[in-house]
Scaffold this motif. Structure first.
Motif, PDB file in Angstrom:
ATOM      1  N   HIS A   1       0.815  -1.213   0.000  1.00 51.28           N
ATOM      2  CA  HIS A   1       0.000   0.000   0.000  1.00 51.28           C
ATOM      3  C   HIS A   1       0.853   1.269   0.000  1.00 51.28           C
ATOM      4  O   HIS A   1       0.480   2.272  -0.596  1.00 51.28           O
ATOM      5  N   MET A   2       2.002   1.213   0.644  1.00 53.74           N
ATOM      6  CA  MET A   2       2.886   2.382   0.620  1.00 53.74           C
ATOM      7  C   MET A   2       3.443   2.602  -0.781  1.00 53.74           C
ATOM      8  O   MET A   2       3.619   3.743  -1.205  1.00 53.74           O
ATOM      9  N   ASP A   3       3.701   1.520  -1.505  1.00 55.23           N
ATOM     10  CA  ASP A   3       4.157   1.657  -2.893  1.00 55.23           C
ATOM     11  C   ASP A   3       3.081   2.320  -3.745  1.00 55.23           C
ATOM     12  O   ASP A   3       3.373   3.172  -4.590  1.00 55.23           O
ATOM     13  N   LYS A   4       1.814   1.948  -3.540  1.00 57.32           N
ATOM     14  CA  LYS A   4       0.720   2.551  -4.288  1.00 57.32           C
ATOM     15  C   LYS A   4       0.605   4.049  -3.961  1.00 57.32           C
ATOM     16  O   LYS A   4       0.445   4.882  -4.851  1.00 57.32           O
ATOM     17  N   ILE A   5       0.692   4.367  -2.684  1.00 55.20           N
ATOM     18  CA  ILE A   5       0.594   5.766  -2.265  1.00 55.20           C
ATOM     19  C   ILE A   5       1.765   6.563  -2.811  1.00 55.20           C
ATOM     20  O   ILE A   5       1.603   7.682  -3.306  1.00 55.20           O
ATOM     21  N   GLU A   6       2.949   5.975  -2.748  1.00 51.51           N
ATOM     22  CA  GLU A   6       4.139   6.658  -3.268  1.00 51.51           C
ATOM     23  C   GLU A   6       4.013   6.904  -4.774  1.00 51.51           C
ATOM     24  O   GLU A   6       4.348   7.992  -5.269  1.00 51.51           O
ATOM     25  N   ASN A   7       3.486   5.927  -5.519  1.00 54.42           N
ATOM     26  CA  ASN A   7       3.281   6.111  -6.962  1.00 54.42           C
ATOM     27  C   ASN A   7       2.250   7.190  -7.244  1.00 54.42           C
ATOM     28  O   ASN A   7       2.405   7.972  -8.186  1.00 54.42           O
TER      29      ASN A   7
ATOM     30  N   ILE B   1       1.579   9.769  -5.319  1.00 54.85           N
ATOM     31  CA  ILE B   1       2.204  11.050  -5.003  1.00 54.85           C
ATOM     32  C   ILE B   1       3.151  11.457  -6.122  1.00 54.85           C
ATOM     33  O   ILE B   1       3.173  12.622  -6.541  1.00 54.85           O
ATOM     34  N   LYS B   2       3.938  10.524  -6.637  1.00 54.82           N
ATOM     35  CA  LYS B   2       4.836  10.825  -7.759  1.00 54.82           C
ATOM     36  C   LYS B   2       4.035  11.251  -8.987  1.00 54.82           C
ATOM     37  O   LYS B   2       4.418  12.190  -9.694  1.00 54.82           O
ATOM     38  N   HIS B   3       2.934  10.565  -9.250  1.00 58.17           N
ATOM     39  CA  HIS B   3       2.093  10.902 -10.397  1.00 58.17           C
ATOM     40  C   HIS B   3       1.528  12.321 -10.247  1.00 58.17           C
ATOM     41  O   HIS B   3       1.528  13.103 -11.203  1.00 58.17           O
TER      42      HIS B   3
ATOM     43  N   TYR C   1       4.233  19.302 -12.176  1.00 57.03           N
ATOM     44  CA  TYR C   1       5.435  19.750 -12.877  1.00 57.03           C
ATOM     45  C   TYR C   1       5.134  19.975 -14.358  1.00 57.03           C
ATOM     46  O   TYR C   1       5.514  21.000 -14.929  1.00 57.03           O
ATOM     47  N   ASP C   2       4.436  19.026 -14.983  1.00 59.84           N
ATOM     48  CA  ASP C   2       4.098  19.170 -16.398  1.00 59.84           C
ATOM     49  C   ASP C   2       3.217  20.395 -16.632  1.00 59.84           C
ATOM     50  O   ASP C   2       3.376  21.100 -17.629  1.00 59.84           O
ATOM     51  N   PHE C   3       2.272  20.643 -15.740  1.00 61.29           N
ATOM     52  CA  PHE C   3       1.380  21.785 -15.914  1.00 61.29           C
ATOM     53  C   PHE C   3       2.130  23.104 -15.796  1.00 61.29           C
ATOM     54  O   PHE C   3       1.977  24.001 -16.622  1.00 61.29           O
ATOM     55  N   PHE C   4       2.965  23.231 -14.774  1.00 56.56           N
ATOM     56  CA  PHE C   4       3.638  24.507 -14.531  1.00 56.56           C
ATOM     57  C   PHE C   4       4.845  24.740 -15.429  1.00 56.56           C
ATOM     58  O   PHE C   4       5.347  25.848 -15.492  1.00 56.56           O
TER      59      PHE C   4
END
Length: 178
Positions: A10-16, A18-20, A26-29
């Protein structure tokens, strides 16, 4: 053991996620599309809160582009350039205090002296003096970003001028004038 695997999964899912989210921000700004949306919403919005948030985002972008420009100057010149120099921070502080004074003055004038809206030539929306002061601060910060990008090695204004000159030369050539 199962609880550790469950937690890790579940931490891997949350980390992904957050990265997404960070990548999307980043892409927007950092895209012309994102800045175009913000600029269009600025022109179409009469909301002072939107102007405040746009000013904060452009001010933040100014700090980031300033750090990037300092890093590139350091890398190209080989001399020691500090990312956080006291003179630059002092100048930034003075600039922010100046913006604060402009914002307070224009708020006071729009609230107590001249509360009516002003219609600018060529603009559909009406703005009050406070909003015009915020737009002026945004314009100054936007120009500061362009200067920082120029320090980084990409001359936006110079590129734009050369493109316009080439287009004008083509127009003159098409008309038969040299």
């Amino acid at each position: 053991m199962k609880s550790q695997e469950y937690y890790s999964k579940h931490m891997d899912k949350i980390e992904n996620q957050i990265k997404h989210f960070g990548n999307n921000c980043y892409d927007f700004f950092t895209s012309a599309y994102g800045w175009g949306i913000m600029f269009f919403s600025l022109l179409m919005s009469n909301d002072t809160t939107m102007l405040y948030s746009f000013l904060c985002s452009v001010l933040f972008a100014d700090y980031v582009t300033g750090f990037v420009a300092s890093f590139i100057e350091y890398r190209e010149k080989g001399k020691k350039v500090y990312f956080l120099e006291s003179s630059r921070l002092r100048a930034s502080g003075v600039k922010v205090i100046g913006y604060f004074l402009i914002i307070v003055l224009t708020w006071f004038v729009s609230k107590f002296i001249y509360p009516e809206n002003i219609r600018l030539f060529g603009v559909i929306r009406e703005f009050n003096i406070h909003q015009l002061g915020l737009i002026m601060c945004i314009g100054i910060e936007f120009w500061s970003n362009i200067e920082n990008v120029k320090r980084s090695g990409f001359d936006i204004v110079g590129k734009f001028e050369s493109i316009v000159k080439k287009i004008w030369d083509l127009v003159k050539l098409a008309r038969g004038r040299s």
